[in-house]
Motif scaffolding. Sequence first.
Motif, PDB file in Angstrom:
ATOM      1  N   ARG A 212       0.847  -1.198   0.000  1.00 43.36           N
ATOM      2  CA  ARG A 212       0.000   0.000   0.000  1.00 43.36           C
ATOM      3  C   ARG A 212       0.877   1.241   0.000  1.00 43.36           C
ATOM      4  N   ALA A 213       0.492   2.211  -0.802  1.00 48.49           N
ATOM      5  CA  ALA A 213       1.154   3.511  -0.805  1.00 48.49           C
ATOM      6  C   ALA A 213       0.332   4.559  -0.074  1.00 48.49           C
ATOM      7  N   ASN A 214      -0.990   4.327  -0.015  1.00 60.18           N
ATOM      8  CA  ASN A 214      -1.893   5.239   0.679  1.00 60.18           C
ATOM      9  C   ASN A 214      -2.039   4.837   2.143  1.00 60.18           C
ATOM     10  N   ASP A 215      -2.564   5.749   2.940  1.00 58.25           N
ATOM     11  CA  ASP A 215      -2.790   5.482   4.365  1.00 58.25           C
ATOM     12  C   ASP A 215      -4.125   4.767   4.532  1.00 58.25           C
ATOM     13  N   ILE A 216      -4.124   3.498   4.183  1.00 55.99           N
ATOM     14  CA  ILE A 216      -5.338   2.690   4.199  1.00 55.99           C
ATOM     15  C   ILE A 216      -5.031   1.350   4.861  1.00 55.99           C
ATOM     16  N   ALA A 217      -6.082   0.609   5.152  1.00 55.71           N
ATOM     17  CA  ALA A 217      -5.904  -0.687   5.812  1.00 55.71           C
ATOM     18  C   ALA A 217      -5.811  -1.836   4.817  1.00 55.71           C
ATOM     19  N   THR A 218      -6.040  -1.539   3.551  1.00 59.94           N
ATOM     20  CA  THR A 218      -6.036  -2.581   2.527  1.00 59.94           C
ATOM     21  C   THR A 218      -4.946  -2.305   1.507  1.00 59.94           C
ATOM     22  N   ASP A 219      -4.924  -3.072   0.422  1.00 58.86           N
ATOM     23  CA  ASP A 219      -3.859  -2.978  -0.573  1.00 58.86           C
ATOM     24  C   ASP A 219      -4.248  -2.079  -1.740  1.00 58.86           C
ATOM     25  N   ASP A 220      -3.270  -1.347  -2.264  1.00 61.09           N
ATOM     26  CA  ASP A 220      -3.491  -0.577  -3.490  1.00 61.09           C
ATOM     27  C   ASP A 220      -2.448  -0.899  -4.560  1.00 61.09           C
ATOM     28  N   THR A 221      -1.437  -1.704  -4.192  1.00 58.41           N
ATOM     29  CA  THR A 221      -0.334  -2.046  -5.098  1.00 58.41           C
ATOM     30  C   THR A 221       0.057  -3.483  -4.775  1.00 58.41           C
ATOM     31  N   SER A 222      -0.360  -4.435  -5.586  1.00 57.18           N
ATOM     32  CA  SER A 222      -0.231  -5.830  -5.155  1.00 57.18           C
ATOM     33  C   SER A 222       0.149  -6.762  -6.291  1.00 57.18           C
ATOM     34  N   SER A 223       0.702  -7.892  -5.896  1.00 51.92           N
ATOM     35  CA  SER A 223       0.968  -8.979  -6.823  1.00 51.92           C
ATOM     36  C   SER A 223       0.541 -10.275  -6.162  1.00 51.92           C
ATOM     37  N   LEU A 224       0.203 -11.251  -6.969  1.00 58.38           N
ATOM     38  CA  LEU A 224      -0.114 -12.562  -6.426  1.00 58.38           C
ATOM     39  C   LEU A 224       0.184 -13.616  -7.479  1.00 58.38           C
TER      40      LEU A 224
END
Length: 369
Positions: A212-224
């Motif tokens: 995450r780049a934002n101040d959030i509890a979840t993901d905004d930049t991910s790979s799987l």
Amino acid sequence: MTERLRVGIAGVHGHGRSHVEATLSRAAQLDLVAVADPRGGGEVPATTRVFDDAAAMIAGVDLDIAILSTPIPTHTELARQALARGAHVLLEKPPVPSVADHHELQRAVDAASRAVQVGFQSLGSAGVPAAAELASSGTIGEVVHYGAVGLWSRSEEYWRRAPWAGHRVIDGRLVADGVVTNPLAHAVATAFAIAGAVSPDDVVDVDADLRRANDIATDDTSSLVVTLRGGARLAAGLAVTAPRRTEPYVLVRGTRGHLVYHYTLDTLHVFRDGRRLPRTYEFARVALLDDLVAHIRDGADLVAPLARTGAFTRVLEAVVDGPAPIPVDPRLVRSERRGAETFRVVDGVADAAEAVAWQGATFRELGLL
């Protein structure tokens, strides 16, 4: 003249308004008899009954189709109630919060002999089965792996659009507002459809590297990287922290070429070894509501039935139950002001997401971000 199908819509503001417009635009076939939303019904015909509560609407009106654009934790129970009352259901994505709910709702579908169509619009394209068929035809050799790339740009304000925005769980209730499970969920679902993965059991392992780049509890930049039954792998690089939006796509990498399917454009590009340029094909798409109506009228197979989305739900469950996203290296994050909004951009994220899909490995494995 065929009698119009009676439609009720739960959740009619925001994205839910598109369901209202779609229903009203099909007045020759559909009759919007009821809506439900605690914020009021919005602009609907005077003959449309307005409820504050979705369950009350389902219980109080005889429906042929219930469209549910409500919070994820409500999906299973509301859909079950609608099925029990004899309605078919158009259910927004993500369809259900867990594999257990997927199985429970599928049992309700079977018991009621009614349908649940899930709101993965990309599955309505003829390009999806065409890409799957071409991948298995030998045109690009043996499939090495499947991939998906999604690069969008979402502002800091986007993550404040509602109290639940930017959360995986809030007040003990699943939200799943991360990039993998919400804004770019179609990339994963479309890749699964092309790979032929439909049920939760088709997914053997999920290695999710959430950032995450934002101040959030979840993901905004991910790979799987998802391992499928039979050994095939699917690698996805997904971010809403790109400097600009590009069209997302599914990749099929083969031993003698590769396919790129742009699922928002319904275009398939075939790159064969020895050819400098791709062959490009365009495909038609059916709207999910029209497809559901055709199923009700004529028994036609659905393009996005609940049974086809179990593999996606398995990934959602793994993402939400897994470790919390970690911050992106702050040296890679910069802020951009565009009009009245501020965007956090991760430098190099586009190259990183593409490397994930092409190499079949996560950011972590590739030493990126």
